[in-house]
Design a protein around this motif. Sequence first.
Motif, PDB file in Angstrom:
ATOM      1  N   LEU A   1       0.788  -1.174   0.083  1.00 38.04           N
ATOM      2  CA  LEU A   1      -0.058   0.204   0.041  1.00 38.04           C
ATOM      3  C   LEU A   1       0.902   1.238   0.148  1.00 38.04           C
ATOM      4  O   LEU A   1       1.279   1.668   0.929  1.00 38.04           O
ATOM      5  N   PRO A   2       1.258   1.786  -1.075  1.00 37.10           N
ATOM      6  CA  PRO A   2       1.973   2.880  -1.089  1.00 37.10           C
ATOM      7  C   PRO A   2       1.315   4.419  -0.740  1.00 37.10           C
ATOM      8  O   PRO A   2       1.157   5.038  -1.635  1.00 37.10           O
ATOM      9  N   LEU A   3       1.030   4.289   0.281  1.00 38.51           N
ATOM     10  CA  LEU A   3       0.064   5.631   0.903  1.00 38.51           C
ATOM     11  C   LEU A   3       1.212   6.691   1.480  1.00 38.51           C
ATOM     12  O   LEU A   3       2.234   6.352   2.083  1.00 38.51           O
ATOM     13  N   ALA A   4       1.257   7.881   0.934  1.00 35.67           N
ATOM     14  CA  ALA A   4       2.163   8.872   1.444  1.00 35.67           C
ATOM     15  C   ALA A   4       1.767   9.155   2.815  1.00 35.67           C
ATOM     16  O   ALA A   4       0.658   8.672   3.538  1.00 35.67           O
ATOM     17  N   ASN A   5       2.691   9.386   3.559  1.00 35.10           N
ATOM     18  CA  ASN A   5       2.911   9.480   5.157  1.00 35.10           C
ATOM     19  C   ASN A   5       2.589   8.488   5.727  1.00 35.10           C
ATOM     20  O   ASN A   5       2.362   8.505   6.997  1.00 35.10           O
ATOM     21  N   GLY A   6       2.730   7.220   5.223  1.00 34.78           N
ATOM     22  CA  GLY A   6       2.407   6.043   6.003  1.00 34.78           C
ATOM     23  C   GLY A   6       1.095   5.251   6.168  1.00 34.78           C
ATOM     24  O   GLY A   6       0.107   6.060   5.802  1.00 34.78           O
ATOM     25  N   ILE A   7       0.983   4.102   6.753  1.00 35.04           N
ATOM     26  CA  ILE A   7      -0.590   3.506   6.875  1.00 35.04           C
ATOM     27  C   ILE A   7      -0.689   3.629   8.404  1.00 35.04           C
ATOM     28  O   ILE A   7      -0.111   3.222   9.214  1.00 35.04           O
ATOM     29  N   ILE A   8      -1.735   4.524   8.538  1.00 33.65           N
ATOM     30  CA  ILE A   8      -2.146   5.049   9.726  1.00 33.65           C
ATOM     31  C   ILE A   8      -3.225   4.520  10.191  1.00 33.65           C
ATOM     32  O   ILE A   8      -4.431   4.974   9.593  1.00 33.65           O
ATOM     33  N   GLY A   9      -3.479   3.735  11.150  1.00 35.42           N
ATOM     34  CA  GLY A   9      -4.768   2.936  11.401  1.00 35.42           C
ATOM     35  C   GLY A   9      -5.612   3.796  12.016  1.00 35.42           C
ATOM     36  O   GLY A   9      -5.206   4.402  12.953  1.00 35.42           O
ATOM     37  N   ALA A  10      -6.982   3.628  12.016  1.00 36.57           N
ATOM     38  CA  ALA A  10      -7.924   4.205  12.751  1.00 36.57           C
ATOM     39  C   ALA A  10      -9.083   3.422  13.202  1.00 36.57           C
ATOM     40  O   ALA A  10     -10.092   3.694  13.773  1.00 36.57           O
ATOM     41  N   GLY A  11      -8.777   2.007  13.022  1.00 36.83           N
ATOM     42  CA  GLY A  11      -9.638   1.023  13.692  1.00 36.83           C
ATOM     43  C   GLY A  11      -9.995  -0.208  12.464  1.00 36.83           C
ATOM     44  O   GLY A  11      -9.398   0.041  11.239  1.00 36.83           O
ATOM     45  N   GLY A  12     -10.255  -1.430  12.818  1.00 38.15           N
ATOM     46  CA  GLY A  12     -10.499  -2.330  11.985  1.00 38.15           C
ATOM     47  C   GLY A  12     -11.050  -3.700  12.485  1.00 38.15           C
ATOM     48  O   GLY A  12     -11.468  -3.573  13.729  1.00 38.15           O
ATOM     49  N   GLU A  13     -11.265  -4.456  11.532  1.00 36.38           N
ATOM     50  CA  GLU A  13     -11.501  -5.812  12.184  1.00 36.38           C
ATOM     51  C   GLU A  13     -10.787  -6.679  11.408  1.00 36.38           C
ATOM     52  O   GLU A  13     -10.012  -6.794  10.315  1.00 36.38           O
TER      53      GLU A  13
END
Length: 149
Positions: free
Chosen positions: A74-86
């Motif tokens: 996942l080439p997301l700028a500013n990193g992979i920042i989690g906000a929740g999940g399952e």
Amino acid sequence: MTQLYLDDLQPGQTFVSASHELDEEQIKAFARAFDPQPFHLDGKAAEKTLFGGLAASGWHTAAITMRLNVESGLPLANGIIGAGGEIKWPNPTRPGDILHVESEVTDVTPSRSRPNQGIVTIVSKTLNQRGDVLQILTAKLVVYRRPAV
């Protein structure tokens, strides 16, 4: 790898990571440090459990998934920042499995209160070399908009 911002993402986009081969020693080392249960530490003891043999901790599979997504998925700028999940583990991860992650954007929601970012929902499936789904992670991620120039 091109870094992607909120405005670059849309539902249906997919990403595939590189792979990682998991061996018995990696499974046992992770288990000793973080999840010291018999079915992660002792193949003989594991045979008498629900798993029927040595299995990696689900948290180990999750950690490998994260590394694969960060390094190649996942080439997301500013990193992979989690906000929740399952997270779901439909099948055990075994020694000798070669893992890779297939991710799909399912929702992109710009923030009304923070115009420089939004929430993106990603479904990441971690599969082995046979195509068995070992983990399904549905994550809500904070993704930033491209900065104004």
